[in-house]
Write an enzyme that holds these catalytic residues in place. Structure first.
Site, PDB file in Angstrom:
ATOM      1  N   VAL A   1      -5.576   1.506  23.055  1.00  0.00           N
ATOM      2  CA  VAL A   1      -6.147   2.783  22.616  1.00  0.00           C
ATOM      3  C   VAL A   1      -7.410   2.613  21.792  1.00  0.00           C
ATOM      4  O   VAL A   1      -8.208   3.551  21.658  1.00  0.00           O
ATOM      5  CB  VAL A   1      -5.123   3.621  21.819  1.00  0.00           C
ATOM      6  CG1 VAL A   1      -3.888   3.905  22.656  1.00  0.00           C
ATOM      7  CG2 VAL A   1      -4.750   2.963  20.505  1.00  0.00           C
TER       8      VAL A   1
ATOM      9  N   ASN B   1      -0.104   9.104  19.153  1.00  0.00           N
ATOM     10  CA  ASN B   1       0.949   8.508  18.338  1.00  0.00           C
ATOM     11  C   ASN B   1       0.736   7.023  18.051  1.00  0.00           C
ATOM     12  O   ASN B   1       1.278   6.498  17.087  1.00  0.00           O
ATOM     13  CB  ASN B   1       2.300   8.699  19.052  1.00  0.00           C
ATOM     14  CG  ASN B   1       3.405   7.872  18.440  1.00  0.00           C
ATOM     15  OD1 ASN B   1       3.911   8.171  17.358  1.00  0.00           O
ATOM     16  ND2 ASN B   1       3.783   6.794  19.116  1.00  0.00           N
TER      17      ASN B   1
ATOM     18  N   SER C   1       0.690  10.401   8.633  1.00  0.00           N
ATOM     19  CA  SER C   1       1.745   9.782   7.820  1.00  0.00           C
ATOM     20  C   SER C   1       1.719  10.377   6.427  1.00  0.00           C
ATOM     21  O   SER C   1       0.660  10.799   5.934  1.00  0.00           O
ATOM     22  CB  SER C   1       1.532   8.265   7.718  1.00  0.00           C
ATOM     23  OG  SER C   1       2.408   7.697   6.755  1.00  0.00           O
TER      24      SER C   1
ATOM     25  N   TYR D   1      -3.792   1.290   6.158  1.00  0.00           N
ATOM     26  CA  TYR D   1      -2.959   2.261   6.863  1.00  0.00           C
ATOM     27  C   TYR D   1      -3.142   3.665   6.283  1.00  0.00           C
ATOM     28  O   TYR D   1      -3.309   4.641   7.019  1.00  0.00           O
ATOM     29  CB  TYR D   1      -1.496   1.837   6.775  1.00  0.00           C
ATOM     30  CG  TYR D   1      -0.556   2.657   7.617  1.00  0.00           C
ATOM     31  CD1 TYR D   1      -0.493   2.489   9.000  1.00  0.00           C
ATOM     32  CD2 TYR D   1       0.295   3.600   7.035  1.00  0.00           C
ATOM     33  CE1 TYR D   1       0.384   3.241   9.779  1.00  0.00           C
ATOM     34  CE2 TYR D   1       1.173   4.353   7.801  1.00  0.00           C
ATOM     35  CZ  TYR D   1       1.207   4.169   9.173  1.00  0.00           C
ATOM     36  OH  TYR D   1       2.082   4.923   9.930  1.00  0.00           O
TER      37      TYR D   1
ATOM     38  N   ALA E   1      -5.699   4.845   4.617  1.00  0.00           N
ATOM     39  CA  ALA E   1      -7.041   5.338   4.939  1.00  0.00           C
ATOM     40  C   ALA E   1      -7.115   5.815   6.382  1.00  0.00           C
ATOM     41  O   ALA E   1      -7.727   6.850   6.680  1.00  0.00           O
ATOM     42  CB  ALA E   1      -8.069   4.234   4.696  1.00  0.00           C
ATOM     43  N   SER E   2      -6.484   5.072   7.285  1.00  0.00           N
ATOM     44  CA  SER E   2      -6.522   5.468   8.697  1.00  0.00           C
ATOM     45  C   SER E   2      -5.817   6.800   8.903  1.00  0.00           C
ATOM     46  O   SER E   2      -6.298   7.665   9.650  1.00  0.00           O
ATOM     47  CB  SER E   2      -5.880   4.385   9.572  1.00  0.00           C
ATOM     48  OG  SER E   2      -4.476   4.319   9.412  1.00  0.00           O
ATOM     49  N   LYS E   3      -4.684   7.008   8.244  1.00  0.00           N
ATOM     50  CA  LYS E   3      -3.924   8.236   8.427  1.00  0.00           C
ATOM     51  C   LYS E   3      -4.574   9.422   7.707  1.00  0.00           C
ATOM     52  O   LYS E   3      -4.499  10.562   8.177  1.00  0.00           O
ATOM     53  CB  LYS E   3      -2.477   8.035   7.965  1.00  0.00           C
ATOM     54  CG  LYS E   3      -1.703   7.029   8.817  1.00  0.00           C
ATOM     55  CD  LYS E   3      -1.672   7.429  10.292  1.00  0.00           C
ATOM     56  CE  LYS E   3      -0.775   6.533  11.115  1.00  0.00           C
ATOM     57  NZ  LYS E   3      -0.688   6.948  12.529  1.00  0.00           N
TER      58      LYS E   3
ATOM     59  N   ILE F   1      10.828   6.863   8.715  1.00  0.00           N
ATOM     60  CA  ILE F   1      11.586   7.165   9.926  1.00  0.00           C
ATOM     61  C   ILE F   1      12.285   5.895  10.389  1.00  0.00           C
ATOM     62  O   ILE F   1      11.701   4.804  10.352  1.00  0.00           O
ATOM     63  CB  ILE F   1      10.654   7.692  11.033  1.00  0.00           C
ATOM     64  CG1 ILE F   1       9.823   8.887  10.523  1.00  0.00           C
ATOM     65  CG2 ILE F   1      11.455   8.070  12.272  1.00  0.00           C
ATOM     66  CD1 ILE F   1      10.629  10.093  10.091  1.00  0.00           C
TER      67      ILE F   1
END
Length: 246
Positions: free
Chosen positions: A63, A89, A141, A154, A156-158, A187
């Site tokens: 992706v 996702n 997230s 993570y 920062a990406s979300k 989860i």
């Protein structure tokens, strides 16, 4: 919900939340396009859907690579003439305190988690605009909203996914396209299964509902955002976190 005839792309569909989303959409008669870099696991999910008489097609793709996303979308449009739903996702983690975080771990997380959302959204949006219909759901997230030590990349990406969602929603709302995000908390997936019991218990203590969520609980909310019942909802971020962030 009956989604018969809807063509749906789900990235990161080989396991966990992505698998649950794909199974849920297929159960309601959507045609599901599975996308993941893990071909063997992707084939296993496809077989599960076929065993339930669902309509499914699996494609191996990275992706983070724009050309691969574009080529895959072109192939889907050629085969199915339209794309109704896109669920972004796919995601990875490369955790570590910033002091010791490697540049390649920053780059890879941003490339998959954020650029991957750009790549597939960019690839499908012209077709959706032409059809004056589309639903995009991005999996963000809770840490994109509240932060988390050891996850600057993570988080920062979300957080970027959330900003992207709101901005794209404004761009395409008048064309019959909605863009929303879901921000899961902890989860129960293969990622959390690898944690020690002590770590799991510490996380659970932080969650008012005192348990992890399930992939299916996330999948049901995704399906709602894709449905006609959510046709007047766009640019929103819905937390599924058991009360971690209120």
């Amino acid at each position: 919900m009956i989604l018969t005839g809807r063509v749906s792309i789900v990235t990161g569909a080989s396991q966990g939340i992505g698998e649950a989303i794909a199974l849920s959409l297929a159960e309601d008669k959507a045609t599901v396009i599975l996308v993941d870099i893990q071909k063997n696991k992707l084939d296993e999910v496809a077989e599960k859907i076929r065993a339930r008489k669902g309509s499914v097609f699996g494609y191996s793709a990275d992706v983070s690579q724009f050309d691969q996303a574009s080529e895959l979308v072109e192939r889907v449009l050629k085969d199915h003439q339209k794309i109704d739903y896109l669920v972004n996702n796919a995601g990875i983690t490369r955790d570590g305190l910033l002091l010791r975080l490697k540049e390649e771990d920053w780059d890879s997380v941003i490339a998959v988690n954020l650029k991957g959302v750009f790549n597939f959204s960019k690839a499908v949006i012209r077709s959706m605009i032409s059809n004056r219909f589309g639903r995009i759901v991005n999996i963000a997230s809770v840490v994109g909203l509240m932060g988390n030590a050891g996850q600057t990349n993570y988080s920062a990406s979300k957080a970027g996914v959330i900003g992207f969602t709101k901005s794209l929603a404004r761009e395409v709302a008048a064309r019959g396209i909605t863009v929303n995000a879901i921000a899961p908390g902890y989860i129960a997936t293969s990622m959390t299964e690898d944690l020690s019991e002590a770590v799991k218990n510490a996380f659970v203590e932080f969650i008012p509902m005192k348990r992890f969520g399930t992939p299916d609980e996330v999948a049901q909310v995704v399906k709602f955002f894709l449905s006609e019942e959510a046709s007047y909802i766009t640019g929103q971020v819905l937390g599924i976190n058991g009360g971690m962030l209120m």
